[in-house]
Design a protein around this motif. Structure first.
Motif, PDB file in Angstrom:
ATOM      1  N   THR A 313      11.678  -5.206 -10.645  1.00 47.42           N
ATOM      2  CA  THR A 313      11.484  -4.281  -9.471  1.00 47.42           C
ATOM      3  C   THR A 313       9.637  -4.524  -9.968  1.00 47.42           C
ATOM      4  O   THR A 313       9.616  -3.882  -8.864  1.00 47.42           O
ATOM      5  CB  THR A 313      11.517  -3.238 -10.855  1.00 47.42           C
ATOM      6  N   ILE A 314       8.924  -5.314 -10.654  1.00 45.52           N
ATOM      7  CA  ILE A 314       7.632  -5.703 -10.341  1.00 45.52           C
ATOM      8  C   ILE A 314       7.547  -6.593  -8.899  1.00 45.52           C
ATOM      9  O   ILE A 314       6.572  -6.609  -8.933  1.00 45.52           O
ATOM     10  CB  ILE A 314       7.344  -5.946 -11.731  1.00 45.52           C
ATOM     11  N   THR A 315       8.415  -7.070  -8.813  1.00 46.92           N
ATOM     12  CA  THR A 315       8.935  -8.434  -7.642  1.00 46.92           C
ATOM     13  C   THR A 315       8.571  -7.136  -6.338  1.00 46.92           C
ATOM     14  O   THR A 315       8.091  -7.510  -5.879  1.00 46.92           O
ATOM     15  CB  THR A 315       9.372  -9.579  -7.671  1.00 46.92           C
ATOM     16  N   SER A 316       9.219  -6.449  -6.042  1.00 47.82           N
ATOM     17  CA  SER A 316       9.358  -5.140  -4.962  1.00 47.82           C
ATOM     18  C   SER A 316       8.355  -4.790  -5.523  1.00 47.82           C
ATOM     19  O   SER A 316       7.318  -4.315  -4.008  1.00 47.82           O
ATOM     20  CB  SER A 316      10.712  -4.772  -5.172  1.00 47.82           C
ATOM     21  N   LEU A 317       7.825  -4.042  -6.474  1.00 48.49           N
ATOM     22  CA  LEU A 317       6.422  -3.136  -6.390  1.00 48.49           C
ATOM     23  C   LEU A 317       5.550  -3.985  -5.849  1.00 48.49           C
ATOM     24  O   LEU A 317       4.826  -3.398  -5.760  1.00 48.49           O
ATOM     25  CB  LEU A 317       7.298  -2.683  -7.578  1.00 48.49           C
ATOM     26  N   GLY A 318       4.939  -5.205  -5.990  1.00 47.61           N
ATOM     27  CA  GLY A 318       4.181  -5.442  -6.339  1.00 47.61           C
ATOM     28  C   GLY A 318       4.193  -6.417  -4.604  1.00 47.61           C
ATOM     29  O   GLY A 318       3.153  -6.594  -4.283  1.00 47.61           O
ATOM     30  N   SER A 319       4.861  -6.122  -4.138  1.00 53.37           N
ATOM     31  CA  SER A 319       4.977  -6.563  -2.426  1.00 53.37           C
ATOM     32  C   SER A 319       4.266  -5.511  -1.333  1.00 53.37           C
ATOM     33  O   SER A 319       4.389  -5.687   0.044  1.00 53.37           O
ATOM     34  CB  SER A 319       6.677  -7.476  -1.985  1.00 53.37           C
ATOM     35  N   ILE A 320       5.279  -4.128  -2.313  1.00 56.60           N
ATOM     36  CA  ILE A 320       4.502  -3.031  -1.277  1.00 56.60           C
ATOM     37  C   ILE A 320       2.856  -2.419  -1.320  1.00 56.60           C
ATOM     38  O   ILE A 320       2.743  -1.641  -0.739  1.00 56.60           O
ATOM     39  CB  ILE A 320       5.383  -2.324  -1.159  1.00 56.60           C
ATOM     40  N   CYS A 321       2.227  -2.464  -2.653  1.00 56.68           N
ATOM     41  CA  CYS A 321       0.670  -1.959  -3.146  1.00 56.68           C
ATOM     42  C   CYS A 321      -0.001  -2.601  -2.445  1.00 56.68           C
ATOM     43  O   CYS A 321      -0.047  -3.503  -2.193  1.00 56.68           O
ATOM     44  CB  CYS A 321       1.007  -1.990  -4.522  1.00 56.68           C
ATOM     45  N   ASP A 322      -0.813  -1.887  -1.925  1.00 57.31           N
ATOM     46  CA  ASP A 322      -1.733  -1.968  -1.711  1.00 57.31           C
ATOM     47  C   ASP A 322      -3.502  -2.708  -2.870  1.00 57.31           C
ATOM     48  O   ASP A 322      -2.830  -1.774  -3.967  1.00 57.31           O
ATOM     49  CB  ASP A 322      -2.768  -1.119  -1.343  1.00 57.31           C
ATOM     50  N   GLU A 323      -3.772  -3.755  -2.560  1.00 51.63           N
ATOM     51  CA  GLU A 323      -4.199  -4.504  -3.732  1.00 51.63           C
ATOM     52  C   GLU A 323      -5.594  -3.728  -3.940  1.00 51.63           C
ATOM     53  O   GLU A 323      -6.529  -2.933  -3.024  1.00 51.63           O
ATOM     54  CB  GLU A 323      -5.320  -5.772  -3.199  1.00 51.63           C
ATOM     55  N   LYS A 324      -5.950  -3.690  -5.071  1.00 46.83           N
ATOM     56  CA  LYS A 324      -7.857  -3.230  -5.617  1.00 46.83           C
ATOM     57  C   LYS A 324      -8.554  -3.709  -5.912  1.00 46.83           C
ATOM     58  O   LYS A 324      -8.665  -5.150  -5.533  1.00 46.83           O
ATOM     59  CB  LYS A 324      -6.876  -2.148  -7.457  1.00 46.83           C
ATOM     60  N   LYS A 325      -9.219  -3.228  -4.904  1.00 46.77           N
ATOM     61  CA  LYS A 325     -11.239  -3.601  -4.882  1.00 46.77           C
ATOM     62  C   LYS A 325     -11.812  -3.982  -6.201  1.00 46.77           C
ATOM     63  O   LYS A 325     -12.662  -4.493  -6.446  1.00 46.77           O
ATOM     64  CB  LYS A 325     -11.805  -3.321  -3.692  1.00 46.77           C
ATOM     65  N   ASP A 326     -11.828  -2.308  -7.046  1.00 41.75           N
ATOM     66  CA  ASP A 326     -12.795  -1.863  -7.602  1.00 41.75           C
ATOM     67  C   ASP A 326     -11.772  -2.373  -8.995  1.00 41.75           C
ATOM     68  O   ASP A 326     -11.434  -1.942  -9.471  1.00 41.75           O
ATOM     69  CB  ASP A 326     -12.566  -0.522  -7.802  1.00 41.75           C
ATOM     70  N   ASP A 327     -12.630  -3.206 -10.106  1.00 42.80           N
ATOM     71  CA  ASP A 327     -12.263  -3.882 -11.378  1.00 42.80           C
ATOM     72  C   ASP A 327     -13.417  -3.977 -12.499  1.00 42.80           C
ATOM     73  O   ASP A 327     -13.112  -4.666 -12.865  1.00 42.80           O
ATOM     74  CB  ASP A 327     -12.005  -5.539 -10.725  1.00 42.80           C
TER      75      ASP A 327
END
Length: 579
Positions: A313-327
């Motif tokens: 599930t996390i492999t699939s989810l991680g591939s489609i989410c936008d990368e965040k800039k604010d850390d």
């Protein structure tokens, strides 16, 4: 071949190496069968309860199931606590119990007990053998369910049937073990993606269900700039050295772990049925991913539930989410976690030579000296606090205990089971004196089997965690009820044929831990520690503050009324805090 020998053959085919138990009447045919072969070893314990804890350890640590055994009613009842622990930790265990002869069932015969009714709540399936013809089928079914459901199953073998000639041997076959993955539907993953992309501060709460998905969870954390808070069971997955980990939450958690969960605007719960609702947000949007759908929404309102295994599930989810800039949210909590770790390092410095000693010095020193693939069995109580706060379970280290069931006396027998399963790894037990007193009769079992387990007994002559519970409830601790009358545990270890050392001075802590590490026989460190060490949750609410305050007021009043032990308790707490 009789039915007992058939059972043993099935267990051998499935890779079982040890059976923990106490021999007797109904079990004698099985014990006799074990003596005729050299694949499965009978590990005779002094108490069946310790045998079930040892079996739990093997089911928890490996990719197979643990096995324990007992004779009829009384012996079978002793298995319950260890088996219940296995149930709550989701560790596959098979319990083989004897039973009186079939012809006497239901007549209130000597030692008769309705084991089916007694074990109903702990076992997902009970293979009750009533004829040789059905024996292989129910035995195989019990093992299949235990493995594929990660649960406890029982096989009941009556004394008369155990000796009968086996039937249906042609039905015996290898157990099917499922390796299938479960993945949510695309529409559900897309909905999760939308929630994640619209969130600015994301927190991850990761549990033991992430054990095979550490890399995937880390990748998601780095992409989303999301701090990882872990549960106690996941302390050896997301250790203090893992990037983006900010610690533990819950009653024995730390501030940064707590804030990561409570101050985010989207919480992602992964493979956890975290029970403490007071440490979960009430109104924050929440995504919960779990292989067991009944867990989703079990502890807090959930915006979106995803039924799936964490890795896929996390492999699939991680591939489609936008990368965040604010850390900024992540950086703030990492800094707070680093400061907390540095503070703990100072608290656990052996230069703090107050006597009785600070218990966390032993935990931190063991963490520093133990091998990178050491196994730590952690007993219930304050031992779990010192371990989770002052130890780092990095590299290939493992921790096991009674983290969900919360039962005392798991540490020693679990260490025995772990060392038998992994003879080439260091096994350390961190155990309170109350818990060690409950199980110490099987230290001699470790000696008999030449198991070089290393046991640290936190000897504070008190049920320390119960004291904390009393104070949080606003009660003045009943020091008489909490008192534990101890003897010299190091001398006891030697009496049993092992070795040990009593440590009362800070300068002796490091040498003692190094002695234990090098020991080739069971070793006990009798760690004489203060019972006045304070342990507070990461956030103290009004009720907790009120309870603790009332407790202290009552202690002072009792002290004024002549109870010297209450004055001594307050004095030691002040000294421990400011030392």
């Amino acid at each position: 071949m009789n039915v007992s020998e058939q059972l043993l053959e099935i267990l051998k085919n499935e890779g079982v190496k040890h059976i923990f138990g106490v021999a007797g009447d109904a079990l004698n045919p099985l014990v006799d069968a074990i003596a005729k072969q050299d694949v499965i070893e009978w590990i005779g314990v002094n108490h069946e309860g310790n045998g079930s804890y040892a079996a739990f350890a093997q089911g928890e640590l490996g990719d197979n199931f643990g096995v324990c055994a007992s004779t009829v009613g009384p012996g079978a009842l002793h298995l319950i606590n260890g088996l219940y622990n296995a149930k709550k930790e989701r560790s596959p265990v098979i319990a083989v119990t004897g039973q009186i002869p079939v012809e006497h069932l239901g007549t209130n015969y000597h030692q008769e007990a309705d084991l089916k009714k007694i074990f109903d709540d702990v076992c997902e399936y009970q293979g009750i053998i009533r004829s040789p013809e059905e024996a292989p089928r129910v035995i195989l079914r019990a093992i299949k369910i235990a493995l594929n459901h990660q649960c406890v199953c029982r096989i009941e073998l009556p004394a008369d049937i155990a000796k009968m000639r086996a039937k249906n041997q042609d039905f015996v076959h290898k157990i099917f073990r499922s390796n299938s993955v479960i993945l949510p539907q695309k529409e559900e993953l897309d909905e999760a993606m939308g929630l994640i992309n619209n969130a600015s501060k994301i927190g991850i709460l990761a549990g033991a269900g992430c054990r095979d998905a550490k890399a995937q969870v880390q990748y998601l954390s780095m992409k989303l700039k999301a701090p990882i808070t872990h549960t106690l069971r996941a302390a050896d997955i997301f250790d203090h050295s893992t990037k983006n980990v900010v610690g533990l939450t819950g009653l024995i958690g730390n501030p940064s772990g707590y804030k990561a969960v409570m101050n985010c605007d989207l919480l992602v719960m992964l493979g956890t049925d975290f029970p403490y609702t007071n440490f979960l947000p009430e109104k924050t949007k929440t995504i919960q991913v779990d292989i067991r759908p009944e867990n989703i929404g079990n502890r807090c309102p959930v915006t979106l539930g995803l039924h799936g295994d964490i890795k896929s599930t996390i492999t699939s989810l991680g591939s489609i989410c936008d990368e965040k800039k604010d850390d900024s949210f992540l950086k703030e909590l990492i800094q707070e976690f680093d400061d907390w770790k540095k503070s703990n390092d100072q608290k656990a410095d052996p230069s703090r030579d107050m006597e009785p000693l600070h218990p966390h010095i032993f935990a931190k020193t063991a963490s520093d000296i133990a091998s990178d693939n050491a196994i730590f069995t952690i007993d219930t109580g304050t031992a779990a606090i010192w371990a989770s706060n002052f130890m780092n379970f990095h590299s290939d280290r493992r921790t096991i205990g009674s983290f969900n069931h919360g039962s005392m006396a798991v540490g020693l027998p679990a260490a025995i089971g772990a060392q038998l399963q992994y003879p080439d790894r260091e096994v350390w037990g961190l155990i309170g004196d109350g818990a060690f007193n409950m199980s110490l009769q099987d230290f001699s079992t470790a000696v008999k089997n030449n198991l070089p387990i290393k046991i640290i007994v936190f000897n504070n002559s008190q049920l320390g965690f119960v004291k904390i519970e009393m104070e949080e409830a606003g009660l003045a601790p009943n020091l008489d009820a909490l008192k534990v009358n101890n003897f010299n545990f190091a001398e006891y270890a030697k009496l049993c044929g092992g070795d040990g050392i009593k440590v009362e001075h800070a300068k002796d802590i490091i040498p003692a831990i190094e002695m234990a590490k090098k020991a080739t026989q069971p070793f006990v460190i009798d760690a004489v520690v203060t019972n006045a060490e304070l342990s507070l949750p990461p956030k103290i609410g009004f009720e907790e503050a009120k309870g603790f305050g009332l407790s202290k007021i009552k202690e002072v009043i009792r002290g004024f009324n002549g109870e010297k032990e209450q004055w001594e308790n307050i004095k030691q707490e002040i000294e421990a805090y400011f030392d």
